[in-house]
Structures are given as C-alpha cells and as structure tokens.
Write a protein that holds these residues in place. Structure first.
Motif, short mmCIF file in Angstrom:
data_model
loop_
_atom_site.label_atom_id
_atom_site.label_comp_id
_atom_site.label_asym_id
_atom_site.label_seq_id
_atom_site.Cartn_x
_atom_site.Cartn_y
_atom_site.Cartn_z
N LEU A 69 3.45 11.77 -5.36
CA LEU A 69 4.51 10.94 -5.95
C LEU A 69 3.94 9.80 -6.78
CD1 LEU A 69 7.26 10.49 -3.19
CD2 LEU A 69 7.45 11.70 -5.36
N GLY A 70 2.98 9.05 -6.24
CA GLY A 70 2.45 7.92 -6.99
C GLY A 70 1.49 7.08 -6.18
N ARG A 71 1.00 6.00 -6.80
CA ARG A 71 0.05 5.10 -6.17
C ARG A 71 0.78 4.07 -5.32
NH1 ARG A 71 -4.75 6.48 -5.32
NH2 ARG A 71 -5.22 4.27 -5.02
N LEU A 72 0.19 3.79 -4.17
CA LEU A 72 0.68 2.72 -3.30
C LEU A 72 -0.08 1.45 -3.61
CD1 LEU A 72 0.80 4.58 0.13
CD2 LEU A 72 2.79 3.59 -1.01
N VAL A 73 0.64 0.36 -3.78
CA VAL A 73 0.00 -0.94 -3.99
C VAL A 73 0.62 -1.94 -3.03
CG1 VAL A 73 -0.59 -0.52 -6.40
CG2 VAL A 73 1.61 -1.56 -5.84
N VAL A 74 -0.18 -2.90 -2.59
CA VAL A 74 0.33 -3.90 -1.65
C VAL A 74 1.16 -4.92 -2.43
CG1 VAL A 74 -1.64 -5.46 -1.78
CG2 VAL A 74 -0.27 -5.36 0.31
N GLU A 75 2.30 -5.28 -1.86
CA GLU A 75 3.21 -6.18 -2.56
C GLU A 75 2.69 -7.61 -2.60
OE1 GLU A 75 7.96 -6.35 -2.76
OE2 GLU A 75 7.14 -6.79 -0.79
N SER A 76 2.05 -8.05 -1.53
CA SER A 76 1.49 -9.40 -1.51
C SER A 76 0.08 -9.32 -0.91
CB SER A 76 2.36 -10.34 -0.67
OG SER A 76 2.53 -9.85 0.64
N SER A 77 -0.88 -9.93 -1.57
CA SER A 77 -2.28 -9.85 -1.12
C SER A 77 -2.82 -11.26 -0.92
CB SER A 77 -3.12 -9.13 -2.17
OG SER A 77 -2.71 -7.80 -2.32
N PRO A 78 -3.86 -11.40 -0.08
CA PRO A 78 -4.35 -10.36 0.83
C PRO A 78 -3.59 -10.41 2.16
CG PRO A 78 -5.74 -12.29 0.95
CD PRO A 78 -4.68 -12.61 -0.06
N VAL A 79 -3.90 -9.43 3.02
CA VAL A 79 -3.38 -9.40 4.39
C VAL A 79 -4.44 -10.05 5.27
CG1 VAL A 79 -2.64 -7.93 6.30
CG2 VAL A 79 -2.07 -7.31 3.93
N THR A 80 -4.07 -11.13 5.95
CA THR A 80 -5.04 -11.85 6.78
C THR A 80 -4.51 -12.00 8.20
OG1 THR A 80 -5.76 -13.12 4.85
CG2 THR A 80 -6.40 -13.95 7.02
N LEU A 81 -5.33 -11.59 9.16
CA LEU A 81 -5.04 -11.77 10.58
C LEU A 81 -5.90 -12.93 11.07
CD1 LEU A 81 -5.13 -7.99 11.48
CD2 LEU A 81 -3.09 -9.43 11.36
N HIS A 82 -5.27 -14.03 11.42
CA HIS A 82 -6.00 -15.28 11.63
C HIS A 82 -6.69 -15.37 12.99
CE1 HIS A 82 -4.66 -17.04 7.87
NE2 HIS A 82 -3.44 -16.58 8.13
N SER A 83 -6.29 -14.55 13.96
CA SER A 83 -6.92 -14.62 15.29
C SER A 83 -6.73 -13.31 16.02
CB SER A 83 -6.31 -15.77 16.11
OG SER A 83 -4.92 -15.55 16.31
#
Length: 310
Positions: A69-83
């Motif tokens: 179908l197409g390329r997946l892109v992240v809507e908001s970057s970056p993804v951060t897990l703080h702990s």
C-alpha cells in the motif's frame, strides 16, 4: 497478538510496541490510515534513548489485488521512553489515494487485513544506529472499516472523478442527495439490496415523489413513446431526455424493493450507483411540457366555452 518487540544492540525485547487502534482521516488530495501504537520501556537499553520508526504496510485478503500500500512514517518524532516501565504513544501513518481505496472496496469480502513491517533507528552516543523491530498483522473488521472510510471521507466524491453536486439546487434535490449518500453507506456495508432500495428512493425524490408512486413498466414505455413522438416535431433537449433515464433507472431499482426477485448482487448495486451518480451530476428539473396537440385542444376549449357575466 498486536505487538512487536524492539531489539537494541545486543539487548532483545528492550521495548514493546502494541498496536492499539487504526483510524482514518482526509487530506488535500490524499487520505491517510493512522496506526496508533503504545510503546513501553522494558529494559534500560531503551530508556532515555530517542527512537524513530518507519516501515511499510500491505493489504491482504483481496485476492490477486493484495499487496503493498505505501510507506509508514511516524507522525511525531522522536519517540522517547524516559525511564524503565515508562509508556508513550505514537502514530504511524500511510498516505492512500482514492484509487487504492476503490480497489480495496472492489475486492474485500468483509474487513481488511494489514501487515505492517516496522524498522527504526535510535540515538546512541550522539550517532544513529539501526534497531531491530519486526512485523505485525492486524485485521480491521467490517464495521470498523466502514467507520474508517467515513473518517477518510471516502466517496465524498460521487464515484470516480465526479464532484459532489450542490445540495442547494432545490429541496427535492437535497432530499435525493441524502438518499444517495445513504446508498453509498449501505454499499460500504455490503448491503447490496439496501443500496438499490436507497437509489430507488433517490430517483423518486428527484421529482418530489415517493418510491411507490412510479413502479409500472407501462409508465416507462408510455413516457418514452410520448417523448419520441414530440422529438419528431420539435427539439427535445437534455433535461427531458434525462427524465426518461430517471424513469428507466427507477424501474431498474424497483427490483430492490421486491424480496421475491433473485437476490441483488454486488455488481447490480455498483452499476446502479454509477448510473444514478452520473444522473445526479447533471440533473436539471424538467419543466412541464405541453404538446402542440394539447395546446390546440386547450385553445379550442377556451373559445368554445360560454361567456360568463357578472
């Protein structure tokens, strides 16, 4: 399970990604499928480390039309897990065009199954490194898929390349367009007979009638013969001819109201949608026509009538 694991360096299962929901939205000339994920930190290796995700999505269960179908892109970057044990959400989106959705609608038999292949990168000591993710299968059932099509405003255009007509043409036209939109919704739900029944109501509403007001084959034949006779003596434009098309289509769609007739199938509903949509696109109300013979009879009757005195 609707989950995939993130592997960072030598650490397996450093973070967990769970696909929570799928939704849709419309844009300028494109539509988007939005896959909402929840990311959770499962190891110190993924804590305080910005991550970017991408990938591709394919559709399956569509016979020979299944595939990319197409390329997946992240809507908001970056993804951060703080702990450790922290969670956050992010969305992967894919752009679709109207033709891709039309192919899905022509070939799906219920819901739609998607396969997402996700890849990613993470920041480590000031540089980016590839991280291992994986693939996930997710099936959207038929009712949820119908809701997603609504969110993407699919078929806001009447069929292919037809702009939606102006609802303000007349009260009759507005009512007809409402019935047509209902027909589109029934089509998305795979309710073929109800699709044709709604189109039947559409065609009657165009001239301010109820669907049961015109259901005789003889009426269609008589109207066609009358117009044919008129065309031999005067020019008959598009609106009167379109009225004959409306009557013929109405007669066709009357089958949707008769359960004793062999079941309405997908191709019947689809062809009726195409034809009625085209008729709506250029519809103009037909002004009452008085034939030359009727006009002469009216004049003769007026002349013969006795004068009245006050």
């Amino acid at each position: 399970m609707n989950e995939i694991w993130v592997h960072i360096g030598t650490t397996n299962q450093a973070a967990r990604l769970e696909l929570k929901s799928v939704s849709g939205r419309s844009g300028l000339g494109v539509m988007q499928l939005c896959f909402k994920f929840e990311a959770s930190c499962r190891h110190d290796a993924s804590a305080q480390r910005p991550m970017w995700f991408e990938g591709k999505v394919s559709a399956f269960g569509l016979g020979s039309s299944s595939g990319y179908l197409g390329r997946l892109v992240v809507e908001s970057s970056p993804v951060t897990l703080h702990s450790l044990a922290a969670t956050t959400t992010f969305t992967l989106v894919v752009d679709l065009d109207h033709r891709q959705l039309q192919i899905i609608e022509e070939h799906r038999t219920g819901g739609v199954k998607f396969i997402l292949e996700v890849t990613g990168t993470a920041m480590r000591d000031g540089s980016l490194e590839r991280i291992g993710v994986g693939s996930i299968e997710y099936e959207v059932n038929q009712s949820n898929w119908a809701a997603i099509l609504e969110q993407m405003q699919y078929r806001r255009l009447l069929l292919v390349e037809l702009d939606a007509p102006d609802v303000n043409r007349s009260a009759e036209f507005a009512a007809a367009l409402d019935y047509y939109r209902d027909a589109e919704k029934q089509y998305v739900k795979h309710e073929w007979r109800l699709t044709v029944e709604a189109l039947r109501q559409t065609l009657a509403a165009l001239v301010g009638k109820k669907a049961d007001d015109e259901d005789e084959a003889a009426d269609v034949t008589a109207a066609a013969k009358t117009l044919r006779k008129e065309s031999m003596n005067t020019t008959v434009g598009y609106p009167p001819r379109a009225e004959q098309v409306r009557l013929a289509l109405k007669f066709m769609c009357d089958l949707g109201a008769h359960p004793e007739v062999a079941g309405t199938e997908k191709h019947n509903a689809y062809s009726a949608l195409l034809m009625v949509g085209g008729l709506l696109h250029s519809w103009q109300p037909v002004k009452p026509r008085i034939s030359a013979q009727a006009s002469a009879e009216k004049i003769e009757a007026t002349q013969a009538a006795p004068a009245t005195t006050v």
